[in-house]
Scaffold this motif. Structure first.
Motif, short mmCIF file in Angstrom:
data_model
loop_
_atom_site.label_atom_id
_atom_site.label_comp_id
_atom_site.label_asym_id
_atom_site.label_seq_id
_atom_site.Cartn_x
_atom_site.Cartn_y
_atom_site.Cartn_z
N PRO A 110 0.83 -1.21 0.00
CA PRO A 110 0.00 0.00 0.00
C PRO A 110 0.87 1.27 0.00
O PRO A 110 1.95 1.28 0.59
CB PRO A 110 -0.80 -0.09 1.30
CG PRO A 110 -0.61 -1.47 1.82
CD PRO A 110 0.65 -2.00 1.23
N ARG A 124 6.26 -5.35 5.77
CA ARG A 124 4.82 -5.05 5.71
C ARG A 124 3.97 -6.31 5.96
O ARG A 124 3.00 -6.28 6.70
CB ARG A 124 4.47 -4.46 4.34
CG ARG A 124 2.99 -4.41 4.01
CD ARG A 124 2.20 -3.54 4.98
NE ARG A 124 0.76 -3.63 4.75
CZ ARG A 124 -0.16 -3.25 5.61
NH1 ARG A 124 0.18 -2.74 6.78
NH2 ARG A 124 -1.44 -3.35 5.32
N TYR A 125 4.37 -7.42 5.35
CA TYR A 125 3.59 -8.64 5.51
C TYR A 125 3.65 -9.13 6.96
O TYR A 125 2.66 -9.64 7.49
CB TYR A 125 4.06 -9.74 4.54
CG TYR A 125 3.94 -9.35 3.08
CD1 TYR A 125 3.01 -8.38 2.68
CD2 TYR A 125 4.74 -9.93 2.10
CE1 TYR A 125 2.89 -8.00 1.35
CE2 TYR A 125 4.62 -9.56 0.75
CZ TYR A 125 3.70 -8.59 0.40
OH TYR A 125 3.58 -8.22 -0.91
N VAL A 127 4.00 -7.16 9.62
CA VAL A 127 3.12 -6.26 10.40
C VAL A 127 1.66 -6.60 10.15
O VAL A 127 0.84 -6.60 11.08
CB VAL A 127 3.42 -4.77 10.06
CG1 VAL A 127 2.34 -3.86 10.61
CG2 VAL A 127 4.79 -4.38 10.60
N ALA A 128 1.32 -6.92 8.89
CA ALA A 128 -0.07 -7.29 8.58
C ALA A 128 -0.45 -8.58 9.32
O ALA A 128 -1.56 -8.70 9.85
CB ALA A 128 -0.26 -7.47 7.07
N PHE A 129 0.48 -9.51 9.37
CA PHE A 129 0.24 -10.78 10.07
C PHE A 129 0.04 -10.55 11.58
O PHE A 129 -0.95 -11.00 12.16
CB PHE A 129 1.42 -11.74 9.83
CG PHE A 129 1.24 -13.09 10.49
CD1 PHE A 129 0.54 -14.10 9.84
CD2 PHE A 129 1.76 -13.35 11.74
CE1 PHE A 129 0.37 -15.35 10.43
CE2 PHE A 129 1.60 -14.59 12.35
CZ PHE A 129 0.90 -15.59 11.69
N GLY A 131 -0.66 -7.73 13.03
CA GLY A 131 -1.87 -6.91 13.17
C GLY A 131 -3.11 -7.79 13.15
O GLY A 131 -4.01 -7.65 13.98
N GLY A 132 -3.15 -8.71 12.19
CA GLY A 132 -4.29 -9.63 12.09
C GLY A 132 -4.46 -10.44 13.36
O GLY A 132 -5.59 -10.64 13.84
N PHE A 133 -3.34 -10.87 13.92
CA PHE A 133 -3.39 -11.66 15.16
C PHE A 133 -4.06 -10.87 16.28
O PHE A 133 -5.03 -11.35 16.88
CB PHE A 133 -1.96 -12.07 15.57
CG PHE A 133 -1.93 -13.01 16.75
CD1 PHE A 133 -1.84 -14.38 16.56
CD2 PHE A 133 -1.99 -12.52 18.05
CE1 PHE A 133 -1.82 -15.25 17.66
CE2 PHE A 133 -1.97 -13.37 19.14
CZ PHE A 133 -1.88 -14.75 18.94
N ILE A 134 -3.60 -9.65 16.54
CA ILE A 134 -4.20 -8.93 17.68
C ILE A 134 -5.59 -8.40 17.35
O ILE A 134 -6.43 -8.28 18.24
CB ILE A 134 -3.30 -7.80 18.26
CG1 ILE A 134 -2.91 -6.78 17.21
CG2 ILE A 134 -2.09 -8.34 18.96
CD1 ILE A 134 -2.31 -5.54 17.87
N VAL A 135 -5.87 -8.13 16.07
CA VAL A 135 -7.23 -7.69 15.71
C VAL A 135 -8.23 -8.80 16.03
O VAL A 135 -9.25 -8.57 16.66
CB VAL A 135 -7.32 -7.32 14.21
CG1 VAL A 135 -8.77 -7.27 13.75
CG2 VAL A 135 -6.66 -5.96 13.96
N VAL A 175 -1.74 4.90 17.64
CA VAL A 175 -0.88 3.96 16.88
C VAL A 175 -0.71 4.44 15.43
O VAL A 175 0.40 4.47 14.90
CB VAL A 175 -1.44 2.52 16.93
CG1 VAL A 175 -0.70 1.62 15.95
CG2 VAL A 175 -1.35 1.96 18.35
N ALA A 176 -1.81 4.87 14.81
CA ALA A 176 -1.73 5.34 13.42
C ALA A 176 -0.85 6.58 13.32
O ALA A 176 -0.03 6.72 12.40
CB ALA A 176 -3.12 5.62 12.87
N MET A 179 2.92 5.43 14.06
CA MET A 179 3.53 4.55 13.05
C MET A 179 3.63 5.18 11.67
O MET A 179 4.59 4.95 10.94
CB MET A 179 2.69 3.27 12.92
CG MET A 179 3.18 2.11 13.74
SD MET A 179 2.26 0.62 13.32
CE MET A 179 3.08 0.10 11.82
N TYR A 180 2.61 5.96 11.33
CA TYR A 180 2.57 6.50 9.96
C TYR A 180 2.68 8.02 10.00
O TYR A 180 1.70 8.74 9.80
CB TYR A 180 1.29 6.05 9.25
CG TYR A 180 1.20 4.53 9.12
CD1 TYR A 180 1.84 3.87 8.07
CD2 TYR A 180 0.51 3.77 10.05
CE1 TYR A 180 1.79 2.49 7.95
CE2 TYR A 180 0.45 2.38 9.95
CZ TYR A 180 1.10 1.76 8.89
OH TYR A 180 1.04 0.39 8.78
#
Lengths: 184, 195
Positions: A110, A124-125, A127-129, A131-135, A175-176, A179-180
């Protein structure tokens, strides 16, 4: 460019209304548990069992709770809520195709990530992984996600929806922002 | 019949999430970092619209009150919300938008789903500890709505008529959607990079 917020908001609100009118409020995160249970039961057929009177239960306490509601749905995946999520994917796919598809560069990484962390797909992958875990861990702890708690919940004036939204934004905004730092 | 409705409403939901930009981590992060509130306005307007239609329909007798489904309030709702929020901001996905993003071809969304399946499995395994901690015990009455909705099985927090309150709050969500500025953080035009 997405739909104007006035059009998009009315459209999205109408879909949530339609769901309550015809069936029940929209929710998604439970289906991650159902898919886990389906996979788990394939590996270990003892996970979900049916008693003599036809009721479903599980060796896992979470799947067995509420009279084996989750165990039953995992044993019968062609139920409303599971098919709903599969249909969501089909709808999103068709919509993305209809607007010309997501660009290859964007599919890989992205723009907001590239602006902040450069061309680092592996990072990135990961962080996505994570992120998915804690979401999903958080969603199951909360008993719902952005769809079920925040949208469907606040729409019905559910106290739990407001509590959830307060927690979600209290963590998401800092966090947003941290991080960004760079815009894209 | 139910399966047909699942296909129709599910597909409409997925397509709408895609069209409002919610399947793009760029738009989610622009919203959560308060730099472009376009998606926030969309969501607030959607909650307001849904609320007004639902409670209005109930008052007119067109919507079955029994279709409501209110979740229990407990301390874990807030804790889980914090966790989801952190992961939502880091990844740019929530469960629904994550699966839709994967369907639209985004590779990172596949990793999000894999992590999600593992996270949900981890919760399944650790559920007894949460249950024992008391953090899943209901608070403020559990399955409650803010007002008392006529005909619903849920208690109201305040004595006010739940459907009227629902329409009023719906109108507040719509109003906030209109009043919210384009951005709260940073200067100049809000970022809308081409995708």
């Amino acid at each position: 460019m997405p739909l104007n917020w006035k059009t998009g908001g009315v459209l999205l609100g109408f879909v949530f209304f339609l769901a309550v009118l015809l069936v029940k409020p929209i929710g998604v995160s439970t289906q991650f548990v159902i898919l886990d249970a389906i996979i788990g039961n394939t590996v270990n057929a003892e996970l979900i069992t049916q008693t003599d009177d036809g009721a479903y239960t599980s060796t896992n306490a979470y799947l067995a709770k509420s009279n084996g509601k989750y165990a039953k749905n995992a044993a019968n995946p062609l139920n409303y809520s599971f098919v709903f999520v599969l249909a969501m994917m089909a709808g999103a796919f068709l919509s993305a195709m209809a607007r010309g598809g997501v660009r290859a560069e964007e599919r890989r990484l992205p723009a907001i990530w590239r602006a902040n962390f450069g061309d680092t797909p592996m990072k990135r992958y990961l962080v996505a992984f994570l992120g998915g875990f804690i979401v999903l861990y958080g969603a199951r702890l909360a008993g719902g996600c952005t769809s079920g708690h925040m949208m469907s919940g606040m729409m019905q004036t559910a106290l739990s929806g407001y509590i959830f939204a307060a927690g979600a934004f209290a963590a998401a905004i800092p966090v947003a922002m941290i991080m960004y730092g760079r815009e894209a | 019949m139910n399966i047909l409705l699942a296909l129709l409403i599910g597909a409409a939901f997925g397509a709408t999430l895609d069209r409002i930009g919610a399947t793009s981590p760029n738009w989610i992060i622009r919203m959560l970092s308060l730099r472009n509130l376009h998606l926030m306005k969309t969501i607030l307007l959607a909650i307001g619209t849904g609320s007004i239609l639902m409670f209005g329909g109930q008052m007119l007798g067109l919507v079955d009150v029994g279709h409501m489904s209110v979740k229990t309030a407990y301390v874990g709702v807030f804790l889980g919300g914090l966790m989801l929020g952190a992961g939502w901001a880091a990844s740019g996905y929530c469960p629904g938008t994550g699966v839709c993003a994967a369907a639209s071809g985004r590779k990172d969304a596949l990793f999000f789903i894999a992590g999600g399946l593992l996270g949900a499995a981890a919760y399944m395994v650790t559920y007894p500890a949460w249950k024992a901690s008391g953090l899943l015990d209901k608070i403020a009455g559990g399955k409650v709505t803010l007002g008392t909705v006529p005909g619903a099985e849920y208690e109201g927090l305040v004595g006010m008529s739940g459907d009227v309150l629902g329409i009023v709050l719906g109108a507040v969500f719509v109003l906030v959607a209109f009043l919210l500025p384009e951005r709260l953080v940073g200067e100049g035009a809000a970022p809308v990079a081409a995708e």
